[in-house]
Design an enzyme around this catalytic site. Structure first.
Site, PDB file in Angstrom:
ATOM      1  N   GLU A  18     -48.686 -84.754   6.695  1.00 52.74           N
ATOM      2  CA  GLU A  18     -48.149 -85.606   7.758  1.00 52.74           C
ATOM      3  C   GLU A  18     -47.125 -86.596   7.194  1.00 52.74           C
ATOM      4  OE1 GLU A  18     -51.675 -87.373   9.295  1.00 52.74           O
ATOM      5  OE2 GLU A  18     -52.231 -85.639  10.527  1.00 52.74           O
TER       6      GLU A  18
ATOM      7  N   SER B 128     -45.359 -73.763   3.059  1.00 54.16           N
ATOM      8  CA  SER B 128     -45.034 -75.110   2.607  1.00 54.16           C
ATOM      9  C   SER B 128     -44.420 -75.850   3.785  1.00 54.16           C
ATOM     10  CB  SER B 128     -44.049 -75.073   1.428  1.00 54.16           C
ATOM     11  OG  SER B 128     -42.768 -74.649   1.874  1.00 54.16           O
TER      12      SER B 128
END
Length: 462
Positions: free
Chosen positions: A139, A355
């Protein structure tokens, strides 16, 4: 020739070759795997002048008095009058070793390593910590606070269960989804944050991309971006341990995508020929970025590749922490005792995107991802087993997740405010005495920064 026949015949009748074989296969976990092989071919390598074993007797009735074969380097090969090609596919796929079912119940007649309460609870707490850390750091990257991140979501059991089964002296050569090894060995949440933010306290002095962790103290070789380069290196590391007569092994991690690289095959072949004490662990998570395993190889996964190089191998359920722990413990024991490599294929699933540069919903259905995130979760399965043993409660779960979340958020805040490594660190550590060319480059860089200060970060000490 008559003398050779008589020697071979007497040794077979006396059980000489059977003893050689049975001494290798005394692990309870792998006993069934090897019980069906009455005679195994053994190529010469670093064990000088050791007799090669005869070929498989199942296809040829090996009458020593009438043995027709070819004396060839590496062992005698029997002749046959039948033109028979080796099948490209095995009749049956190699089974996958597991201990816990999807609901965390022990599978009947399971062979596994007993885990006490302290170890089991620590394993689960580390799995949760890794999950929370991954979620918050991911995040943070999405918020623009990090340049790059990559999660281990769905592969927590491989990380932590393997770490628990290894010893501190074992040298780990990771790919990039093994931060759990560091976590288990004592790498702090703050140290993870320092590396990802490239602070002055980062072990790598800010020289690596985020998640390219390394720790000399914890025997964890720094992550390298190029795929599979660590595998031949692992064979060399292991051989050095062997030369030094250390009771330790090298452990090299890789994904299924790396098996398409030449370094994978070179690494396995080096290790097999040199009889290096290294454990190759392949996380077969189904996808090499956007390439599915069906487009990578036609073989029965990765485990079968070990046999081609003369490496003992096992396939394990990578979402079953108890199975991973048991298999790695047994594998390590054999690697150390026999000073030979082993290949472990852990079947799992990469729940997260490859990723932060990837959107996996573009190449795989969301419902497939959700299924593995929920029904096949390694945390969910292991937690149920731990709770059924009376070692964990819902209250402890809530307290742990809350505590770890605060630790991670605090570590990020500290790292964001921390000073970056000095500019001098760009030119140090490589040579004992800095060569003139590097001194000239440093001088040139400093002069450029003075002329164009607006083009360089202000938080890097000069």
């Amino acid at each position: 020739m008559n003398l050779l026949r008589n020697i071979l015949k007497s040794r077979i009748e006396s059980g000489f070759y059977h003893a050689l074989i049975s001494n290798h296969y005394n692990s309870p976990l792998l006993a069934k795997t090897h019980a069906s092989h009455s005679c195994v071919s053994r190529f010469e390598s670093t064990k000088a002048k050791q007799h090669a074993r005869l070929c498989n007797h199942e296809e040829e009735d090996c009458d020593l008095n009438n043995f027709q074969g070819l004396d060839f380097p590496g062992g005698r090969v029997a002749f046959t009058t039948q033109m028979k090609f080796i099948s490209e596919y095995p009749e049956k796929r190699i089974p996958c070793y597991r201990v816990l079912d999807d609901d965390g119940y022990l599978v009947a007649n399971s062979m596994y390593e007993q885990v006490n309460k302290e170890t089991a609870v620590k394993m689960y707490e580390n799995m949760v910590t890794l999950q929370v850390l991954d979620t918050i750091f991911y995040e943070a990257q999405r918020q623009g606070r990090l340049s790059f991140y990559l999660t281990s979501t769905g592969e927590e059991a491989i990380n932590i269960a393997t770490a628990a089964a290894l010893m501190p002296d074992d040298v780990v050569l990771p790919q990039y989804r093994e931060p759990g090894i560091l976590l288990w060995r004592g790498f702090t949440v703050q140290e993870f944050a320092n590396q990802c933010f490239g602070t002055k306290d980062d072990c790598g002095k800010g020289r690596q991309m985020p998640i390219h962790y390394g720790s000399k103290k914890l025997n964890y070789i720094t992550v390298s971006s190029p795929i599979a380069t660590q595998l031949p290196q692992a064979a060399g590391v292991a051989y050095s341990l062997k030369m030094d007569k250390k009771k330790a092994c090298a452990v090299a991690f890789t994904g299924d995508g790396a098996t398409s690289e030449g370094d994978f095959h070179a690494g396995l072949n080096f290790a097999a020929v040199m009889e290096a004490p290294v454990m190759f662990i392949c996380r077969n998570n189904g996808w090499a970025i956007s390439t599915p395993i069906t487009e990578q190889f036609r073989s029965d996964g990765v485990v079968i590749k070990g046999q081609a190089y003369g490496i003992r191998s096992i396939r394990v359920d990578g979402n079953d922490a108890l199975a991973v722990y048991s298999a790695i413990r047994a594998a390590r024991e054999m690697v150390i005792r026999e000073q030979r490599p082993i290949l472990v294929e852990a079947l799992t699933y990469r729940v997260g995107h490859h990723s932060t540069s990837d959107d996996s919903t573009k190449y795989r259905p969301p419902q497939e991802i959700d299924h593995w995130r929920t029904a096949r979760s390694p945390l969910r399965r292991f937690r149920k087993w731990v709770q059924r043993n009376g070692w964990w409660t819902d209250r402890e779960e809530d307290e742990l997740r809350g505590r770890v979340r605060k630790q991670v958020l605090s570590a990020i805040q500290v790292a964001e405010k921390m000073e970056k490594p000095s500019l001098t660190e760009l030119f140090s550590d490589v040579y004992h005495e800095t060569p003139s060319i590097l001194n000239e480059q440093e001088k040139s860089l400093r002069e450029t920064i003075k002329r164009h200060p607006q083009d360089f970060p202000v938080d890097v000490p000069l």
